[in-house]
Design an enzyme around this catalytic site. Structure first.
Site, PDB file in Angstrom:
ATOM      1  N   ASP A 188      28.023 -29.961  -7.297  1.00 12.56           N
ATOM      2  CA  ASP A 188      29.608 -29.882  -7.221  1.00 12.56           C
ATOM      3  C   ASP A 188      30.066 -29.453  -8.398  1.00 12.56           C
ATOM      4  O   ASP A 188      29.507 -29.281  -9.609  1.00 12.56           O
ATOM      5  CB  ASP A 188      30.226 -31.159  -6.785  1.00 12.56           C
ATOM      6  CG  ASP A 188      30.570 -31.930  -8.033  1.00 12.56           C
ATOM      7  OD1 ASP A 188      29.670 -31.702  -8.865  1.00 12.56           O
ATOM      8  OD2 ASP A 188      30.910 -33.087  -7.663  1.00 12.56           O
TER       9      ASP A 188
ATOM     10  N   GLY B 266      35.535 -30.196  -9.209  1.00  8.43           N
ATOM     11  CA  GLY B 266      36.635 -29.877  -8.648  1.00  8.43           C
ATOM     12  C   GLY B 266      37.094 -31.250  -7.901  1.00  8.43           C
ATOM     13  O   GLY B 266      38.178 -31.555  -7.653  1.00  8.43           O
ATOM     14  N   TYR B 267      35.895 -32.024  -7.364  1.00 10.99           N
ATOM     15  CA  TYR B 267      36.028 -33.223  -6.638  1.00 10.99           C
ATOM     16  C   TYR B 267      36.872 -34.249  -7.663  1.00 10.99           C
ATOM     17  O   TYR B 267      37.470 -35.076  -7.169  1.00 10.99           O
ATOM     18  CB  TYR B 267      34.961 -33.777  -5.919  1.00 10.99           C
ATOM     19  CG  TYR B 267      35.159 -35.067  -5.073  1.00 10.99           C
ATOM     20  CD1 TYR B 267      35.865 -35.074  -3.877  1.00 10.99           C
ATOM     21  CD2 TYR B 267      34.819 -36.112  -5.785  1.00 10.99           C
ATOM     22  CE1 TYR B 267      36.227 -36.156  -3.367  1.00 10.99           C
ATOM     23  CE2 TYR B 267      35.005 -37.355  -4.992  1.00 10.99           C
ATOM     24  CZ  TYR B 267      35.608 -37.498  -3.937  1.00 10.99           C
ATOM     25  OH  TYR B 267      35.931 -38.413  -2.952  1.00 10.99           O
TER      26      TYR B 267
ATOM     27  N   GLY C 149      38.231 -30.443   0.609  1.00 12.99           N
ATOM     28  CA  GLY C 149      39.491 -30.843   0.634  1.00 12.99           C
ATOM     29  C   GLY C 149      39.426 -31.787   2.008  1.00 12.99           C
ATOM     30  O   GLY C 149      40.856 -32.202   2.219  1.00 12.99           O
TER      31      GLY C 149
ATOM     32  N   ASP D 233      27.371 -33.329   2.707  1.00 16.70           N
ATOM     33  CA  ASP D 233      26.858 -34.576   1.683  1.00 16.70           C
ATOM     34  C   ASP D 233      27.542 -35.456   1.706  1.00 16.70           C
ATOM     35  O   ASP D 233      28.993 -35.247   2.076  1.00 16.70           O
ATOM     36  CB  ASP D 233      26.804 -33.829   0.083  1.00 16.70           C
ATOM     37  CG  ASP D 233      28.144 -33.778  -0.459  1.00 16.70           C
ATOM     38  OD1 ASP D 233      29.217 -32.899   0.181  1.00 16.70           O
ATOM     39  OD2 ASP D 233      28.506 -34.693  -1.081  1.00 16.70           O
TER      40      ASP D 233
END
Lengths: 376, 376
Positions: free
Chosen positions: B92, B95-96, B221, B271
């Protein structure tokens, strides 16, 4: 239980033998991994067999008695079934907890009252009860209920305690002999020698225990903080008294060096939490000394954890990677170092056995003790 | 990276395909186990391959950037070498963490300033920096840097954030195209669709992202607290816009039922921390529903953990034994349930693929969704 003494070293007292049990043979000298609660912490049973390959493991009576309890263990058909382990299991008697839980127990002639560290409930252990519980757990080897004295220990206390342990041993033997084996295999009682660090008491206790003529003999009350030299001195006076034709188990010992020194003094069986507990703290043992894998010096060392390769983890993972796992507190680090240390301990005992049988144990031992006495 | 779409289900939008990477093929639909810090918690790499057998795993850029850091990862030759994993890795982008660490970050057009949860130090992530770090980590699949909005999210915030994510995507693409692959294998950038739970924004974002014409498309999101029906509705409007010939990755989803429903809507990759995190908490997923293994009802249930046997742990250990491990807080319990859950998730995706290829996915899915919606 039967013990075949295959060879005694000419230059030392080291011995190679085989203990036969209904769950299979135990080649000695042996190190028994500790599985306190029916699990060697962080290691799958399958991994333990395939990668560490110990002929026997140890579990703790006091802890299993509290959880899951003998009711569940009996319903399961004993600990072997419960944890899915088909090789021998030795259980301690709870005697070690008389020492380690000293703030939460009260000793009387009748037995010991423990206050549970789980819920504060009270539990009374007697020699008879310790036999019953171990039979219910389904141990192949049952330990006598004793008082493990602390170090240092005042002479008169050690003497009185030793005599009580002897009286308890008589009660253990009587109760053991009056109760049947459980689950269809032979259970064997081991007596325990006490006497703190006093040679006269140790000789007296060894003679008392040897006269009980049980199939093996155990040495307790050591590895409780005394200097290594005192431990060796006690082992030496005790093994001189004990019969050769029976296995000798030194309880709770120790470092790899302690193991080799005690093998040289005629000890056949060992257990200790050190390889597992230290492994969980990032300390690994190697043939060239010990490593604290958390140290900054391993940060960019991409060489295998241990290129000697005692278990697959040694070459699967680098020092840098394992250090990272400890830095970020990932459980895989604890799993890796536990397997490594156990595999190393078992390798060390198998090597000792080979050298005893080959007749060059003494020189090999001296070399190994020197090598292992480093911090890398 | 190349995607072969082998079959699209007639009754649903479900697809079976193969993603080809330099580290091997990924059969879709696929679930990617999460290895945040370069380890799938509690599972040896060898076990992961042999027992769970995922074609790809996921790691987290933000966490690996902090520890061990790109310096160590570069010296190691990238994350594959560092952790000894030779199959594809997706990272990733950080951003998470814009979402999950909302108390410790500040968003600007230029990028995001994070305050480290480790030592309070400040770190500035930009789209360009996120590309550089992921190239250094050595991911096969690199995610665009985006803002993952929370749920619920006010419409105007969601719209403005989406447009910023789009501008960031353009910067990601430019920087990615201007920097070389690392470590001798092909690295591929995936863009991310945002737009919160607003259909018009989701359509707009999907069109923008599709027009960028990258080798795959991701939906971000979601799985941030919205009801499952809203998640499915968003997936549906987005997959209707996205090209068929490219894989679709739905980030951070979800329960076994969520997976099947989204497969039916045309998603290829997933995921989620759920199988690993819930496993560590004693919650296991089965084809007949979920089990809280800590419950008293399993205390004397000596049947296999799951007689369906997705991994060897399922038949090696009983429910009673695994419950005991959780009761006494032994790490082996966490290891067992993690392997079980991952093996179950991967089995579920392989079964879905089989049924898509066989043409009876819809009926199979309905049956499974009903079955799995139980608490055992």
């Amino acid at each position: 239980m039967k013990f075949d003494l295959l060879k005694t070293d000419a230059a030392t007292q080291a011995r190679a033998g085989v203990v036969h049990t209904d769950h299979g043979a135990i080649e000695t000298p042996i190190f028994m991994p500790v599985g306190t609660l029916g699990t060697v912490k962080g290691v799958h049973q399958r991994e333990l067999k395939e990668e560490v390959n110990p002929d026997i493991i140890l579990a703790n009576t006091y802890h299993l008695y509290l959880r899951p309890g003998t009711d569940i263990l009996e319903k399961a058909g004993g600990l072997h079934q419960f944890m899915n382990w088909d090789r021998p299991i030795l259980t301690d008697s709870g005697g070690y907890q008389v020492y380690s839980l000293s703030a939460n127990r009260k000793i009387k002639e009748e037995g010991v009252k423990f206050k549970s560290h789980i819920d504060g409930s009270y539990h009374f252990f007697t020699p008879e009860r310790a036999m019953d519980i171990q039979r219910s757990i389904g141990a192949d080897i049952i330990m006598a209920f004793d008082e493990c004295t602390p170090y240092p220990c005042e002479y008169n206390y050690a003497r009185r305690s030793m005599h009580m342990t002897h009286r308890w041993l008589k009660r253990c033997i009587e109760h053991f002999n009056n109760t049947p084996d459980r689950y269809g295999f032979k259970q064997t009682l081991f007596p325990i020698i006490q006497g703190s660090t006093y040679k006269d008491l140790r000789v007296q206790s060894a003679e008392f225990v040897a006269n009980c003529d049980l199939p093996a003999n155990a040495i307790g009350g050591l590895s409780v903080g005394e200097p290594a030299e005192e431990m060796y001195a006690m082992t030496e006076v005790v093994t001189a008294v004990l019969p050769n034709e029976k296995p000798r188990y030194l309880m709770g010992v120790g470092t790899p060096i302690n193991l080799l020194e005690n093998v040289a003094l005629g000890v056949d069986m060992f257990d200790c939490v050190m390889p597992t507990r230290n492994g969980r703290n990032g300390m690994i043992f190697t043939a060239n000394g010990s490593i604290n894998i958390k140290n900054k010096k391993w940060e960019a060392d991409f060489s295998p954890l241990d290129d000697a390769g005692y278990a697959w983890v040694d070459t699967e993972y680098s020092k840098s990677y394992v250090r990272h796992l400890f830095t970020v507190n990932e459980m895989l680090g604890r799993q890796i170092c536990t397997i490594h240390n156990l595999a190393f301990y078992l390798w060390l005992m198998r090597e000792a056995r080979k050298h005893i049988l080959a007749g060059d144990f003494a020189t090999w031992k001296e070399k190994m003790v020197k090598q292992m006495d480093n911090r890398l």
